[in-house]
Scaffold this motif. Structure first.
Motif, PDB file in Angstrom:
ATOM      1  N   MET A 124      15.982  34.826 -29.940  1.00 40.22           N
ATOM      2  CA  MET A 124      15.541  34.096 -28.774  1.00 40.22           C
ATOM      3  C   MET A 124      15.989  32.644 -28.879  1.00 40.22           C
ATOM      4  SD  MET A 124      11.715  33.114 -27.456  1.00 40.22           S
ATOM      5  CE  MET A 124      11.466  31.827 -28.659  1.00 40.22           C
ATOM      6  N   ALA A 125      16.668  32.195 -27.856  1.00 37.38           N
ATOM      7  CA  ALA A 125      17.116  30.807 -27.777  1.00 37.38           C
ATOM      8  C   ALA A 125      16.267  30.070 -26.736  1.00 37.38           C
ATOM      9  CB  ALA A 125      18.584  30.750 -27.381  1.00 37.38           C
ATOM     10  N   ARG A 126      16.219  28.748 -26.853  1.00 34.48           N
ATOM     11  CA  ARG A 126      15.515  27.925 -25.869  1.00 34.48           C
ATOM     12  C   ARG A 126      16.555  27.179 -25.028  1.00 34.48           C
ATOM     13  NH1 ARG A 126      11.006  24.606 -29.058  1.00 34.48           N
ATOM     14  NH2 ARG A 126      12.675  24.373 -30.569  1.00 34.48           N
ATOM     15  N   PHE A 127      16.358  27.223 -23.726  1.00 31.71           N
ATOM     16  CA  PHE A 127      17.285  26.609 -22.773  1.00 31.71           C
ATOM     17  C   PHE A 127      16.567  25.587 -21.909  1.00 31.71           C
ATOM     18  CE2 PHE A 127      19.517  30.473 -23.805  1.00 31.71           C
ATOM     19  CZ  PHE A 127      20.855  30.150 -23.702  1.00 31.71           C
ATOM     20  N   LEU A 128      17.355  24.641 -21.390  1.00 32.62           N
ATOM     21  CA  LEU A 128      16.850  23.564 -20.534  1.00 32.62           C
ATOM     22  C   LEU A 128      17.755  23.390 -19.328  1.00 32.62           C
ATOM     23  CD1 LEU A 128      16.680  21.172 -23.534  1.00 32.62           C
ATOM     24  CD2 LEU A 128      14.633  21.957 -22.347  1.00 32.62           C
ATOM     25  N   ILE A 129      17.160  23.006 -18.220  1.00 31.58           N
ATOM     26  CA  ILE A 129      17.923  22.622 -17.026  1.00 31.58           C
ATOM     27  C   ILE A 129      16.950  21.965 -16.057  1.00 31.58           C
ATOM     28  CG2 ILE A 129      17.612  24.782 -15.723  1.00 31.58           C
ATOM     29  CD1 ILE A 129      20.705  24.440 -14.974  1.00 31.58           C
ATOM     30  N   SER A 130      17.484  21.230 -15.109  1.00 34.79           N
ATOM     31  CA  SER A 130      16.669  20.695 -14.018  1.00 34.79           C
ATOM     32  C   SER A 130      17.512  20.647 -12.750  1.00 34.79           C
ATOM     33  CB  SER A 130      16.145  19.293 -14.352  1.00 34.79           C
ATOM     34  OG  SER A 130      17.177  18.339 -14.253  1.00 34.79           O
ATOM     35  N   ASP A 131      16.820  20.417 -11.659  1.00 32.73           N
ATOM     36  CA  ASP A 131      17.455  20.087 -10.382  1.00 32.73           C
ATOM     37  C   ASP A 131      18.379  21.157  -9.813  1.00 32.73           C
ATOM     38  OD1 ASP A 131      16.479  17.244  -9.934  1.00 32.73           O
ATOM     39  OD2 ASP A 131      17.285  17.110 -11.970  1.00 32.73           O
ATOM     40  N   HIS A 132      17.917  22.397  -9.801  1.00 36.03           N
ATOM     41  CA  HIS A 132      18.675  23.418  -9.078  1.00 36.03           C
ATOM     42  C   HIS A 132      18.700  23.113  -7.579  1.00 36.03           C
ATOM     43  CE1 HIS A 132      18.283  26.234 -12.587  1.00 36.03           C
ATOM     44  NE2 HIS A 132      19.472  26.578 -12.151  1.00 36.03           N
ATOM     45  N   HIS A 133      17.564  22.726  -7.033  1.00 28.07           N
ATOM     46  CA  HIS A 133      17.438  22.453  -5.594  1.00 28.07           C
ATOM     47  C   HIS A 133      17.860  23.659  -4.754  1.00 28.07           C
ATOM     48  CE1 HIS A 133      16.418  18.074  -5.220  1.00 28.07           C
ATOM     49  NE2 HIS A 133      16.714  18.137  -6.514  1.00 28.07           N
ATOM     50  N   PHE A 134      17.383  24.837  -5.116  1.00 25.53           N
ATOM     51  CA  PHE A 134      17.657  26.028  -4.318  1.00 25.53           C
ATOM     52  C   PHE A 134      17.225  25.793  -2.871  1.00 25.53           C
ATOM     53  CE2 PHE A 134      17.259  28.076  -8.549  1.00 25.53           C
ATOM     54  CZ  PHE A 134      18.443  28.788  -8.558  1.00 25.53           C
ATOM     55  N   GLY A 135      18.044  26.259  -1.947  1.00 31.16           N
ATOM     56  CA  GLY A 135      17.720  26.168  -0.529  1.00 31.16           C
ATOM     57  C   GLY A 135      17.891  24.791   0.086  1.00 31.16           C
ATOM     58  N   HIS A 136      18.409  23.837  -0.647  1.00 25.15           N
ATOM     59  CA  HIS A 136      18.519  22.446  -0.179  1.00 25.15           C
ATOM     60  C   HIS A 136      19.950  22.183   0.281  1.00 25.15           C
ATOM     61  CE1 HIS A 136      17.769  17.910  -1.229  1.00 25.15           C
ATOM     62  NE2 HIS A 136      17.986  18.101   0.053  1.00 25.15           N
ATOM     63  N   ASP A 137      20.172  22.291   1.555  1.00 22.06           N
ATOM     64  CA  ASP A 137      21.510  22.137   2.129  1.00 22.06           C
ATOM     65  C   ASP A 137      22.105  20.749   1.863  1.00 22.06           C
ATOM     66  OD1 ASP A 137      23.718  23.141   3.619  1.00 22.06           O
ATOM     67  OD2 ASP A 137      22.996  22.106   5.405  1.00 22.06           O
ATOM     68  N   ASN A 138      21.313  19.693   2.017  1.00 20.69           N
ATOM     69  CA  ASN A 138      21.830  18.330   1.875  1.00 20.69           C
ATOM     70  C   ASN A 138      22.268  17.979   0.454  1.00 20.69           C
ATOM     71  OD1 ASN A 138      21.485  17.788   4.579  1.00 20.69           O
ATOM     72  ND2 ASN A 138      19.460  16.880   4.307  1.00 20.69           N
ATOM     73  N   ILE A 139      21.774  18.707  -0.548  1.00 19.90           N
ATOM     74  CA  ILE A 139      22.131  18.389  -1.932  1.00 19.90           C
ATOM     75  C   ILE A 139      23.621  18.631  -2.191  1.00 19.90           C
ATOM     76  CG2 ILE A 139      21.703  20.616  -3.073  1.00 19.90           C
ATOM     77  CD1 ILE A 139      20.485  17.220  -4.391  1.00 19.90           C
ATOM     78  N   ILE A 140      24.232  19.512  -1.407  1.00 19.72           N
ATOM     79  CA  ILE A 140      25.661  19.813  -1.582  1.00 19.72           C
ATOM     80  C   ILE A 140      26.486  18.549  -1.352  1.00 19.72           C
ATOM     81  CG2 ILE A 140      27.618  21.140  -0.684  1.00 19.72           C
ATOM     82  CD1 ILE A 140      25.546  23.381  -0.039  1.00 19.72           C
TER      83      ILE A 140
END
Length: 191
Positions: free
Chosen positions: A1-17
């Protein structure tokens, strides 16, 4: 088992593109690509700590819950776009911050680096700033002991915590890397 990190997917956020110059032509393409990159990186028995802004979900928390469950994530450090989620309604742990330790390193995990308490002596893992100011908030700022795990800086793939500590061991004090590609180029030059 490994530990992973991430932030700021912003799923569904059109303006983030446009805001973050993401390489997607639509929110549907972005959401599908983000999920596929996640599934290609994280195994079901791995642990994922998400440092906030799962979705653009300012009102009900329903989108945050739905996407978080698709990621099969384990812990959400709530971001400013997750404010619609009441932690008591979530079927997973939701916190404002947490600490992690790995290979002799201590990490304060938060969405916004401005929320780190005075006197914290370890490393800071954060998101929030995306790729908009990589001079101030690069992927790794070894001199400030800060790591920005915004998805744009990770090629939209979660980062293994042990890969991060291995990078620290390979880099001289004061190293700064705009994103994971710059860190990889540095490591490739050393070989």
């Amino acid at each position: 088992m490994a530990r992973f990190l991430i932030s700021d997917h912003h799923f569904g956020h059109d303006n983030i593109i446009e805001y973050c110059d993401r390489p997607f032509s639509s929110v549907g393409e972005m959401d599908t690509s983000l999920l596929n990159r996640h599934y290609g990186t994280v195994d079901t028995d791995d642990l994922l700590v998400h440092l906030g802004d799962v979705a653009m979900d300012m009102s009900t928390g329903e989108d945050t819950i739905a996407y978080f469950e698709q990621l099969d994530a384990d812990l959400l450090v709530r971001g400013n776009h997750d404010v619609g989620l009441d932690p008591e309604d979530a079927p997973f742990p939701v916190v404002d911050h947490c600490t992690l330790s790995h290979d002799g390193y201590d990490f304060y995990c938060t969405h916004r680096p401005a929320d780190v308490p005075d006197g914290w002596d370890g490393w800071v893992l954060h998101g929030h700033h995306h790729n908009n100011d990589t001079e101030t908030y690069p992927f790794v700022a070894h001199d400030r002991r800060r790591v920005n795990v915004s998805s744009e800086l990770l090629n939209f793939r979660p980062l293994r915590l042990d890969a991060l500590t291995d990078l620290f061991e390979s880099c001289p004090d004061g190293s700064r890397f705009r994103d994971v590609d710059a860190a990889g180029e540095y490591l490739d030059r050393r070989e």
